[in-house]
Design a protein around this motif. Structure first.
Motif, short mmCIF file in Angstrom:
data_model
loop_
_atom_site.label_atom_id
_atom_site.label_comp_id
_atom_site.label_asym_id
_atom_site.label_seq_id
_atom_site.Cartn_x
_atom_site.Cartn_y
_atom_site.Cartn_z
N GLY A 1 -2.55 -74.08 10.00
CA GLY A 1 -1.48 -74.70 9.24
C GLY A 1 -0.98 -76.02 9.79
N ASP B 1 -1.88 -62.07 11.03
CA ASP B 1 -2.42 -62.14 9.67
C ASP B 1 -3.09 -63.50 9.45
N SER C 1 -4.70 -66.79 7.37
CA SER C 1 -4.26 -67.62 6.25
C SER C 1 -4.83 -67.11 4.93
N ARG C 2 -4.01 -67.22 3.88
CA ARG C 2 -4.46 -66.79 2.56
C ARG C 2 -3.62 -67.49 1.49
N LYS C 3 -4.14 -67.50 0.28
CA LYS C 3 -3.41 -68.09 -0.84
C LYS C 3 -2.66 -66.98 -1.55
N ILE C 4 -1.36 -67.22 -1.78
CA ILE C 4 -0.53 -66.26 -2.49
C ILE C 4 0.10 -67.01 -3.67
N ARG D 1 -0.26 -70.80 -3.53
CA ARG D 1 0.31 -71.51 -2.37
C ARG D 1 -0.27 -70.91 -1.10
N TRP D 2 -0.56 -71.77 -0.13
CA TRP D 2 -1.12 -71.29 1.14
C TRP D 2 -0.06 -70.65 2.00
N SER D 3 -0.39 -69.51 2.59
CA SER D 3 0.42 -68.85 3.61
C SER D 3 -0.47 -68.85 4.85
N PHE D 4 -0.09 -69.63 5.85
CA PHE D 4 -0.94 -69.83 7.01
C PHE D 4 -0.75 -68.74 8.05
N THR D 5 -1.76 -68.60 8.93
CA THR D 5 -1.72 -67.61 10.00
C THR D 5 -0.43 -67.77 10.78
N GLU D 6 0.28 -66.66 10.97
CA GLU D 6 1.56 -66.71 11.67
C GLU D 6 1.34 -66.85 13.17
#
Length: 118
Positions: free
Chosen positions: A17, A57, A59-62, A65-70
């Motif tokens: 991210g 977790d 990265s994935r698209k939700i 919108r991208w939700s990056f590795t925390e």
């Protein structure tokens, strides 16, 4: 003589991210994606994608919108000579997985300004 023109790319790493030009961002990223069983409903849901090093977790698209590795990037991907105690070097990964950064509101993207016409 003509002045030197420096071009900065406006990209985002899909693994960690980080945003900006890859030459200027941190040497740290996440190792690789691995699949693990879920805690609940593992027989009904697909396996969960996590970082192979820190188990956060992936990265994935939700909803587009991208939700990056925390979590903070967990491994160094370049500059082996700069490694410090407690850090680890990535195995097989030497660069970020960069893609063009498209902010939700395009007008907030200051890096996408057009050059002046003379």
């Amino acid at each position: 003589k003509e002045p030197i023109r420096v071009v900065f790319s406006n990209q985002v790493c899909q693994d960690c991210g980080q945003k900006g030009d890859e030459r200027l961002i941190s040497d740290f990223c996440h190792e690789a994606k691995s699949e693990v069983e879920r805690k609940f409903f593992s027989s009904y849901l697909p396996k969960k994608s996590v970082c192979s090093s820190c188990q956060e977790d992936w990265s994935r698209k939700i909803f587009g919108r991208w939700s990056f590795t925390e979590g903070l990037p967990c491994v160094r991907i370049r500059n082996r000579k700069d490694i410090k105690q407690g850090e680890s070097m990535a195995r097989g990964k030497t660069m970020h997985d960069m893609v063009e950064y498209k902010p939700f509101f395009g007008f907030l993207n200051c890096a996408e300004s057009k050059p002046r016409e003379e």
